[in-house]
Design an enzyme around this catalytic site. Structure first.
Site, mmCIF file in Angstrom:
data_model
loop_
_atom_site.group_PDB
_atom_site.id
_atom_site.type_symbol
_atom_site.label_atom_id
_atom_site.label_comp_id
_atom_site.label_asym_id
_atom_site.label_seq_id
_atom_site.Cartn_x
_atom_site.Cartn_y
_atom_site.Cartn_z
ATOM 1 N N ARG A 224 39.840 24.991 54.767
ATOM 2 C CA ARG A 224 40.217 24.617 53.394
ATOM 3 C C ARG A 224 40.774 23.189 53.327
ATOM 4 O O ARG A 224 40.485 22.458 52.378
ATOM 5 C CB ARG A 224 41.278 25.569 52.864
ATOM 6 C CG ARG A 224 40.675 26.883 52.493
ATOM 7 C CD ARG A 224 41.719 27.821 51.992
ATOM 8 N NE ARG A 224 41.044 28.980 51.450
ATOM 9 C CZ ARG A 224 41.645 30.108 51.142
ATOM 10 N NH1 ARG A 224 42.943 30.225 51.323
ATOM 11 N NH2 ARG A 224 40.966 31.104 50.646
ATOM 12 N N LYS B 117 37.066 46.264 50.296
ATOM 13 C CA LYS B 117 37.564 46.235 48.912
ATOM 14 C C LYS B 117 36.442 46.665 47.973
ATOM 15 O O LYS B 117 35.843 45.856 47.252
ATOM 16 C CB LYS B 117 38.057 44.825 48.555
ATOM 17 C CG LYS B 117 39.365 44.487 49.239
ATOM 18 C CD LYS B 117 39.917 43.177 48.705
ATOM 19 C CE LYS B 117 40.722 42.458 49.752
ATOM 20 N NZ LYS B 117 40.034 41.324 50.380
ATOM 21 N N GLY C 95 37.125 35.349 54.413
ATOM 22 C CA GLY C 95 37.720 34.986 55.703
ATOM 23 C C GLY C 95 37.102 35.732 56.879
ATOM 24 O O GLY C 95 36.843 35.142 57.929
ATOM 25 N N GLY D 201 37.720 35.715 47.133
ATOM 26 C CA GLY D 201 37.882 36.313 45.803
ATOM 27 C C GLY D 201 37.218 35.476 44.720
ATOM 28 O O GLY D 201 36.564 36.010 43.814
#
Ligand code: AMP
Length: 408
Positions: free
Chosen positions: A39, A203, A364, A387
């Site tokens: 990042r 998820k 990730g 996300g």
């Protein structure tokens, strides 16, 4: 609408104080050594361009979840040596985000200098879309840049409210521009065919809604890992103790919508599931394991990785694809005995990219598995937001992007 967004290429930064919202929420070990600096690396071109044009930079970011209170554990100060080394200049630090001290430091900044402020989430207002906090932050610069793709799906003050105070003087940075460009390759439906999307991970509820939208433009949707079990169960399979979310009723509703849409679009074979899985009698690396058909897992056993037939089945589809998107591991890859499936997928995507396919990988865990195999540098683009990437796949403009579109 995306065309209306200004980028840093549209501004002249000389003598300007530029407030850049970055996402420096990087993973660190217990000694605060950064374990994945992607990042930060991807934000450096934005910072370097503005510095080279004699702008003065104020960096704002969050780090971890300090719950609205200052805390040493979540201070951003540890980044100063790293950033100074990368940028080959001294990066200054301010132990606050708003107020007289910060304003004084900023007034002393000279062209080509840079200041990092403390963690925005030390203020609970950051996560509350707070106008007053945004107003205080807006005093710190005269141009606003959003280069924080990883949090641009969040309704947070520095993402959605702060830009309103900058009128036309707001834009996106180069990291953000790249993320949008690569995502558009998928969402426009103009990616070279066959287009394959692989969704894995745990998820389920946050990913399952995306599938409906993917049916419009993908040729293959491969579903692996924890994501696959609700589908197998609803089709009447036995999944033993494999992963299921508590609110299975809501998920079932969405699954029926997905099946209906596949019928309606005449894409009955678009969804592919693992055929066999590695099952374990406990959630441990030392568990007893065996291979089972995915739809006949005995009670007391859970599917923790895809099996050899599934690896071949998924990799064959990937290797015939020209455009590939991957989010989420196909097994509990953190445990070495259940990592083969995910690592095989990583290698297949890298190999197919080397042969000329376009690949976009986000999240990730997927990126970590590419790194395990030393093939992350072969992927066309590694997204800095898990996300945010998933939200974009719902075909929505992210709130952080909307907020910098010039509507004033
Ligand atoms: P996500 O954040 O949704 O991409 O989920 C990542 C997590 O999913 C990782 O920690 C994996 O260990 C987990 N995972 C993948 N497959 C399975 C599975 N079959 N059972 C339980 N967890 C899984």
């Amino acid at each position: 609408m995306i065309e209306d967004i200004k980028t840093i290429n549209d501004f002249d930064f000389e003598n300007q104080i530029v407030l850049i919202r970055v996402d420096f929420n990087v993973p660190v070990d217990k000694y605060y050594q950064i374990t994945d600096d992607t990042r930060i690396q991807f934000s450096l071109p934005t910072i370097q361009k503005i510095l080279s044009e004699k702008g003065r930079i104020v960096l704002i970011s969050h780090f971890g979840r300090p719950n609205g209170k200052p805390s040493k554990t979540y201070s951003l100060k540890f980044l100063i040596p790293f950033l100074s080394k990368k940028l080959k200049l001294t990066v200054d630090f301010c132990e606050d985000c708003i107020g007289k001290n910060v304003e004084k430091k900023i007034n002393e900044l000279k062209n080509g200098e840079i200041l990092l402020l403390e963690n925005l989430r030390f203020y609970k207002e950051e996560e509350e879309e707070n106008e007053n906090f945004a107003f205080e932050l807006s005093k710190l610069g005269n141009i606003y840049v959003n280069d924080a793709f990883g949090v641009s799906h969040r309704l947070h003050t520095s993402i959605t409210i702060l830009p309103k105070f900058f009128g036309k003087k707001k834009c996106i940075g180069l990291l953000m521009q790249k993320e949008i460009q690569f995502l558009n390759k998928f969402l426009s439906g103009k990616g070279e065919k066959p287009i394959t999307v692989l969704l894995g991970g745990a998820k389920i509820s946050s990913k399952i809604e995306i599938i409906e939208n993917l049916i419009d433009f993908a040729d293959h949707i491969l579903i692996g890992g924890g994501m696959s079990y609700p589908f197998i169960k609803i089709k009447g399979g036995k999944i033993g103790n494999s992963l299921l979310e508590k609110d299975n009723k809501i998920i079932e509703k969405i699954l029926f919508k997905i099946f209906d849409k596949c019928q309606e679009k005449n894409k009955k074979n678009i969804l592919s599931f693992p055929k066999d899985v590695i099952i374990a009698d406990s959630f441990k690396n030392t568990a007893n394991t065996k291979v089972s058909a995915i739809d006949s897992i005995p009670d007391g056993w859970a599917g923790l990785d895809i099996g050899p037939l599934s690896i071949k089945y998924f990799c064959d589809i990937i290797e015939k694809s020209k455009t590939i998107l991957w989010n989420g591991p196909v097994g509990v890859f953190e445990l070495t005995n259940f990592s083969l499936g995910t690592r095989s997928i990583a290698k297949a995507i890298a190999k197919t990219t080397e042969k000329g396919a376009f690949s976009l990988v986000g999240g990730g865990d997927s990126i970590a598995s590419l790194k395990m195999e030393g093939c992350d540098n072969k992927i066309s683009y590694l997204s800095t937001g898990g996300g945010a990437l998933l939200e974009s796949l719902k075909n929505k403009i992210l709130p952080g992007i909307k907020a910098v579109i010039n509507n004033t």
